[in-house]
Design an enzyme around this catalytic site. Structure first.
Site, PDB file in Angstrom:
ATOM      1  N   LYS A  79       0.836   1.075   1.433  1.00 65.73           N
ATOM      2  CA  LYS A  79      -0.160   0.216   2.085  1.00 65.73           C
ATOM      3  C   LYS A  79       0.258  -0.072   3.518  1.00 65.73           C
ATOM      4  O   LYS A  79       1.455  -0.226   3.802  1.00 65.73           O
ATOM      5  CB  LYS A  79      -0.304  -1.086   1.274  1.00 65.73           C
ATOM      6  CG  LYS A  79      -1.473  -1.971   1.707  1.00 65.73           C
ATOM      7  CD  LYS A  79      -1.598  -3.203   0.797  1.00 65.73           C
ATOM      8  CE  LYS A  79      -2.747  -4.099   1.192  1.00 65.73           C
ATOM      9  NZ  LYS A  79      -2.895  -5.263   0.287  1.00 65.73           N
ATOM     10  N   SER A 154      -7.353  -6.184  -1.771  1.00 69.49           N
ATOM     11  CA  SER A 154      -7.312  -5.567  -0.456  1.00 69.49           C
ATOM     12  C   SER A 154      -6.588  -4.221  -0.407  1.00 69.49           C
ATOM     13  O   SER A 154      -6.722  -3.494   0.568  1.00 69.49           O
ATOM     14  CB  SER A 154      -6.627  -6.515   0.532  1.00 69.49           C
ATOM     15  OG  SER A 154      -5.277  -6.747   0.136  1.00 69.49           O
ATOM     16  N   SER A 178      -4.733  -8.466  -5.169  1.00 68.17           N
ATOM     17  CA  SER A 178      -5.041  -7.267  -4.383  1.00 68.17           C
ATOM     18  C   SER A 178      -4.511  -5.951  -4.919  1.00 68.17           C
ATOM     19  O   SER A 178      -4.830  -4.900  -4.363  1.00 68.17           O
ATOM     20  CB  SER A 178      -4.543  -7.433  -2.951  1.00 68.17           C
ATOM     21  OG  SER A 178      -5.480  -8.155  -2.211  1.00 68.17           O
TER      22      SER A 178
HETATM   23  N1  GLN Z   1      -8.802 -11.355  -2.414  1.00 68.73           N
HETATM   24  C1  GLN Z   1      -7.791 -12.351  -2.143  1.00 68.73           C
HETATM   25  C2  GLN Z   1      -7.884 -12.762  -0.693  1.00 68.73           C
HETATM   26  O1  GLN Z   1      -8.783 -12.345  -0.057  1.00 68.73           O
HETATM   27  C3  GLN Z   1      -6.434 -11.815  -2.482  1.00 68.73           C
HETATM   28  C4  GLN Z   1      -5.898 -10.877  -1.454  1.00 68.73           C
HETATM   29  C5  GLN Z   1      -4.553 -10.345  -1.784  1.00 68.73           C
HETATM   30  O2  GLN Z   1      -4.086 -10.389  -2.920  1.00 68.73           O
HETATM   31  N2  GLN Z   1      -3.893  -9.875  -0.764  1.00 68.73           N
HETATM   32  O3  GLN Z   1      -7.093 -13.470  -0.182  1.00 68.73           O
END
Ligand code: GLN
Length: 481
Positions: A79, A154, A178
């Site tokens: 990532k 994400s 995410s």
């Molecule tokens: N969807 C969550 C957010 O927008 C979690 C994101 C993540 O785990 N990095 O913060």
């Protein structure tokens, strides 16, 4: 590649039957075949095939080693918020465009030491804020199963790199779901380790008390091997725990006869999609059939997880992201004086969701509001962690829940940020409590994958993997049907 697991590739490479160069060539060809490029699935922010080939050729030198690396010759996608020396690290943001870190994340160093070949930096929601990978400065990533849909987020790029069969393992990051949610949307396995299990050194900070590097695998075994390679104490991260890492890929031992599985009733609300419920019920029946004891439990503060998460995470983000000011990193836009330069750089360099979080976080931390919001949220966070402690102390070994409340939604379908935040109602709790959790495929609805989630007590990933191995084996092809 999908039929070529990490275990297979490692064994073949170590035996000299497959060269790492051939494996990399196959991965590059597969990326072309599935259309991984910007105008296709848009999986990678950065790929340097020449560099991957060069790294693969160094693997040959290691064949004489007495202990072949645990991921010898296995390509792993990374990532774009994990620092790499040989590739830029942009966090899917314009503000870090072209930025190359002067040091490498501990997890990447460990991958290299294990003989893995870092294979490209994957697309993501900007600074890991999002649940769909639509909000990257480099455009949305598409779900390979249905390209008009999101892959989840994400860590969507990493999920797609595995789901489309380019690599068997990929690293993602978890702050609130995410890795697990995109794993569920793409029909693969995604693991969030216990907070402190994996070093955060070199993971660009979003919300430091929640962030962990997570692992995607095509199968439970691939994910377990990936985690095994990166887990363990790191003196470079003061929150890393000095706790022994057991072997996670003892897949032959998937006996769940003595396992007590809790079903938290708050994760199966009346509003749960009936098809997702049906698949969860079928998975639970399988566990029962294997001899596991299943019982209903309660985590009464579950419905407070999203409000708490959206105070704690933006608060920490507003502080962490203060460093991107046009002076220290990457992108800069001149303005009227120093203040004008800060304003021009930050208002252009950050996208709308990141800006929203910085504003929200600054607000909840400001004098006069700190006690009402931030302190209160931290207190409720403790209640959420206590819920888990109570359940695990009562003799429950693992919890089973759906991973996400829906299947992959169409690109562009969710424009309301709050609705997007609800994607994480079943996942954010584990980050707030610090417990390990993982998602694995349990079937499909309308052709789209559904994930089931296991959660365990702190540092009990091994038991979580045992449960997941057993379920994966019991479901067989049904997990993808
Ligand atoms: N969807 C969550 C957010 O927008 C979690 C994101 C993540 O785990 N990095 O913060």
């Amino acid at each position: 590649m999908t039929s070529r697991s990490a275990a297979f590739l490692r064994a073949e490479t170590a035996a000299g039957r497959v060269t790492a160069k051939e494996t990399v060539k196959t991965a590059i060809a597969r990326a072309q075949e599935v259309g991984a490029d910007r105008d296709g699935l848009n999986v990678f922010v950065w790929r340097d095939d020449e560099d991957a080939r060069a790294q693969a050729s160094t693997i040959e030198d290691r064949l004489a080693d007495t202990q072949p690396g645990a991921l010898l010759g296995v390509p792993v996608a990374i990532k774009d918020n994990i620092a790499t020396l040989t590739m830029p690290t942009t966090c899917g943001s314009r503000i870090l465009e072209g930025y190359v870190s002067p040091y490498e994340a501990t997890v990447v160093k460990r991958l290299r030491a294990a003989g893995a070949i870092p294979f490209g930096k994957t697309n993501m929601d900007e600074f890991a804020m999002g649940s769909s990978t639509e909000h990257s400065a480099y455009g949305p990533t598409k779900n390979p199963i249905s390209p008009d849909r999101v892959p989840g987020g994400s860590s969507g790029g990493s999920a797609v790199a595995v789901a489309s069969g380019i690599v068997p393992i990929a690293l993602g990051s978890e702050t609130g779901g995410s890795v697990r949610q995109p794993a569920a949307f793409c029909g693969i396995v995604g693991v969030k380790p216990t907070y402190g299990r994996v070093s955060r050194f070199g993971l660009v900070a979003f919300a430091s008390s929640l962030d962990q590097v997570g692992v995607f695998g095509a199968t439970v075994d691939d994910a377990a091997r990936g985690l095994g390679a990166i887990a363990g104490h790191d003196p470079m991260d003061s929150t890393s725990a000095d706790i022994k890492v057991p072997q996670y890929h003892a897949s032959s031992n998937a006996d769940v006869k003595d396992l007590v599985v809790g079903l938290p009733k708050e994760y199966f609300p009346a509003s749960l999609d009936p098809e997702i419920r049906r698949l969860c019920d079928a998975a639970v029946d399988r566990l029962r059939g294997l001899g596991a004891t299943v019982k209903e439990v309660s985590l009464p503060h579950t419905d407070l997880a999203i409000p708490v998460y959206y105070i704690v995470a933006p608060a920490e983000a507003s502080s962490n992201l203060a460093r991107f000011d046009g002076v220290r990193y990457g992108f800069r836009l001149e303005g009227d004086g120093l203040r004008g330069m800060y304003e021009a750089t930050r208002s252009t360099g950050f996208g709308p969701e990141v800006t929203r979080r910085i504003l929200l976080g600054t607000y909840v931390l400001s004098a006069g509001y700190y006690d009402a919001y931030y302190r209160k949220a931290q207190q409720v966070r403790t209640l959420i962690a206590d819920d888990f402690r109570r359940v695990f102390d009562s003799g429950v070994h693992v919890l089973f829940t759906p991973t996400a409340p829906s299947t992959a939604f169409p690109i562009g379908a969710i424009s309301d940020p709050y609705e997007m935040y609800l994607s994480d109602i079943f996942t954010a709790t584990a980050n707030l409590a610090g417990v390990p959790a993982m998602s694995l495929p349990i079937g499909r609805v309308g052709g789209l994958p559904v994930g089931g989630q296991f959660l365990a007590s702190h540092f009990d990933e091994a038991r979580m993997f045992t449960a997941a191995y057993a379920l994966e084996r019991a479901l067989g092809a049904e997990a993808h049907a």
